[in-house]
Design a protein around this motif. Sequence first.
Motif, PDB file in Angstrom:
ATOM      1  N   SER A  60      97.714 -32.696  35.964  1.00 30.15           N
ATOM      2  CA  SER A  60      96.633 -34.166  35.579  1.00 30.15           C
ATOM      3  C   SER A  60      95.931 -34.267  37.004  1.00 30.15           C
ATOM      4  CB  SER A  60      97.339 -35.222  35.104  1.00 30.15           C
ATOM      5  OG  SER A  60      98.133 -36.041  36.187  1.00 30.15           O
ATOM      6  N   ARG A  89      93.232 -31.403  37.336  1.00 32.29           N
ATOM      7  CA  ARG A  89      92.241 -31.485  36.321  1.00 32.29           C
ATOM      8  C   ARG A  89      91.218 -32.419  36.973  1.00 32.29           C
ATOM      9  NH1 ARG A  89      96.163 -31.325  31.694  1.00 32.29           N
ATOM     10  NH2 ARG A  89      96.036 -29.252  31.028  1.00 32.29           N
ATOM     11  N   ASP A  92      87.312 -31.579  37.923  1.00 32.14           N
ATOM     12  CA  ASP A  92      86.220 -32.151  37.173  1.00 32.14           C
ATOM     13  C   ASP A  92      85.200 -32.679  38.063  1.00 32.14           C
ATOM     14  OD1 ASP A  92      87.351 -30.941  34.614  1.00 32.14           O
ATOM     15  OD2 ASP A  92      88.354 -32.894  34.131  1.00 32.14           O
ATOM     16  N   GLU A 141      98.521 -21.545  32.527  1.00 35.23           N
ATOM     17  CA  GLU A 141      97.820 -22.179  31.617  1.00 35.23           C
ATOM     18  C   GLU A 141      96.586 -22.892  32.122  1.00 35.23           C
ATOM     19  OE1 GLU A 141     100.461 -24.445  29.139  1.00 35.23           O
ATOM     20  OE2 GLU A 141     101.452 -22.325  28.213  1.00 35.23           O
ATOM     21  N   LEU A 142      96.938 -23.478  33.269  1.00 35.29           N
ATOM     22  CA  LEU A 142      95.966 -24.557  33.954  1.00 35.29           C
ATOM     23  C   LEU A 142      94.872 -23.412  34.537  1.00 35.29           C
ATOM     24  CD1 LEU A 142      95.023 -27.151  34.819  1.00 35.29           C
ATOM     25  CD2 LEU A 142      96.313 -27.043  36.889  1.00 35.29           C
ATOM     26  N   GLU A 184      93.971 -20.767  33.370  1.00 34.95           N
ATOM     27  CA  GLU A 184      93.192 -20.193  32.320  1.00 34.95           C
ATOM     28  C   GLU A 184      91.970 -21.041  31.672  1.00 34.95           C
ATOM     29  OE1 GLU A 184      96.311 -18.905  29.662  1.00 34.95           O
ATOM     30  OE2 GLU A 184      96.449 -16.715  30.259  1.00 34.95           O
ATOM     31  N   GLU A 185      92.413 -22.498  31.752  1.00 34.22           N
ATOM     32  CA  GLU A 185      91.538 -23.611  31.653  1.00 34.22           C
ATOM     33  C   GLU A 185      90.486 -23.461  32.691  1.00 34.22           C
ATOM     34  OE1 GLU A 185      92.268 -28.135  32.049  1.00 34.22           O
ATOM     35  OE2 GLU A 185      93.679 -27.027  30.632  1.00 34.22           O
ATOM     36  N   PHE A 186      90.776 -23.565  33.820  1.00 31.73           N
ATOM     37  CA  PHE A 186      89.888 -23.571  35.044  1.00 31.73           C
ATOM     38  C   PHE A 186      89.068 -22.061  34.899  1.00 31.73           C
ATOM     39  CE2 PHE A 186      92.713 -26.120  38.186  1.00 31.73           C
ATOM     40  CZ  PHE A 186      92.350 -27.293  37.485  1.00 31.73           C
ATOM     41  N   LYS A 187      89.368 -21.221  34.529  1.00 29.48           N
ATOM     42  CA  LYS A 187      88.664 -19.831  34.466  1.00 29.48           C
ATOM     43  C   LYS A 187      87.693 -20.180  33.177  1.00 29.48           C
ATOM     44  CE  LYS A 187      89.919 -16.862  37.822  1.00 29.48           C
ATOM     45  NZ  LYS A 187      89.030 -16.270  38.678  1.00 29.48           N
ATOM     46  N   ALA A 188      88.203 -20.534  32.264  1.00 28.30           N
ATOM     47  CA  ALA A 188      87.286 -20.723  30.971  1.00 28.30           C
ATOM     48  C   ALA A 188      86.009 -21.846  31.441  1.00 28.30           C
ATOM     49  CB  ALA A 188      88.175 -21.315  29.913  1.00 28.30           C
ATOM     50  N   ALA A 189      86.393 -22.823  32.253  1.00 25.11           N
ATOM     51  CA  ALA A 189      85.334 -23.828  32.337  1.00 25.11           C
ATOM     52  C   ALA A 189      84.259 -23.233  33.640  1.00 25.11           C
ATOM     53  CB  ALA A 189      86.243 -25.166  33.008  1.00 25.11           C
ATOM     54  N   SER A 203      84.048 -19.684  35.573  1.00 24.60           N
ATOM     55  CA  SER A 203      84.473 -18.397  35.770  1.00 24.60           C
ATOM     56  C   SER A 203      84.540 -18.013  37.001  1.00 24.60           C
ATOM     57  CB  SER A 203      83.840 -17.501  34.871  1.00 24.60           C
ATOM     58  OG  SER A 203      82.430 -17.374  34.857  1.00 24.60           O
TER      59      SER A 203
END
Length: 137
Positions: free
Chosen positions: A38, A41, A45, A65-66, A68-73, A75
């Motif tokens: 948390s 993130r 952000d 998993e975090l 992957e989330e960062f990479k998607a947001a 790259s």
Amino acid sequence: MSNLKILVVEDEPIMQERLVNMLYHAGANQVVAKEDVSGARAAFDSDRFQIILLDLGLPDGNGLELMEEFKAAKSEQHIVLVTADDSIESIQKAISAGANGYVVKPYSQEKIYDVVNNYVMVHSSDVDMVQGLNRRH
């Protein structure tokens, strides 16, 4: 020197403090440290980091998993996983998921220099910055 801002996500206080100190010594201008998903993130952000050092095992989630989330947001993030797990399977999984590197704990100052230097060599045309980092070795 260019502004090199790094996010460290490490839940073990001693390891976090050691890593932050190593990063400043390696040439980081600013290091933000968080101990959980948390907090990571929220930092991600609200700011832009060139390098993220991310522990795999966090108290409130999974570092992979975090990542992957960062990479998607965003790259372009240079994310290096730091963990005690040195299994080939774990390393392969991390790299195939998009990690830019993998450092096994306990990490040495040299490994941390390598992380910073690798980023700078690939992402910076600032020759003075690269030379400054190399002089610190």
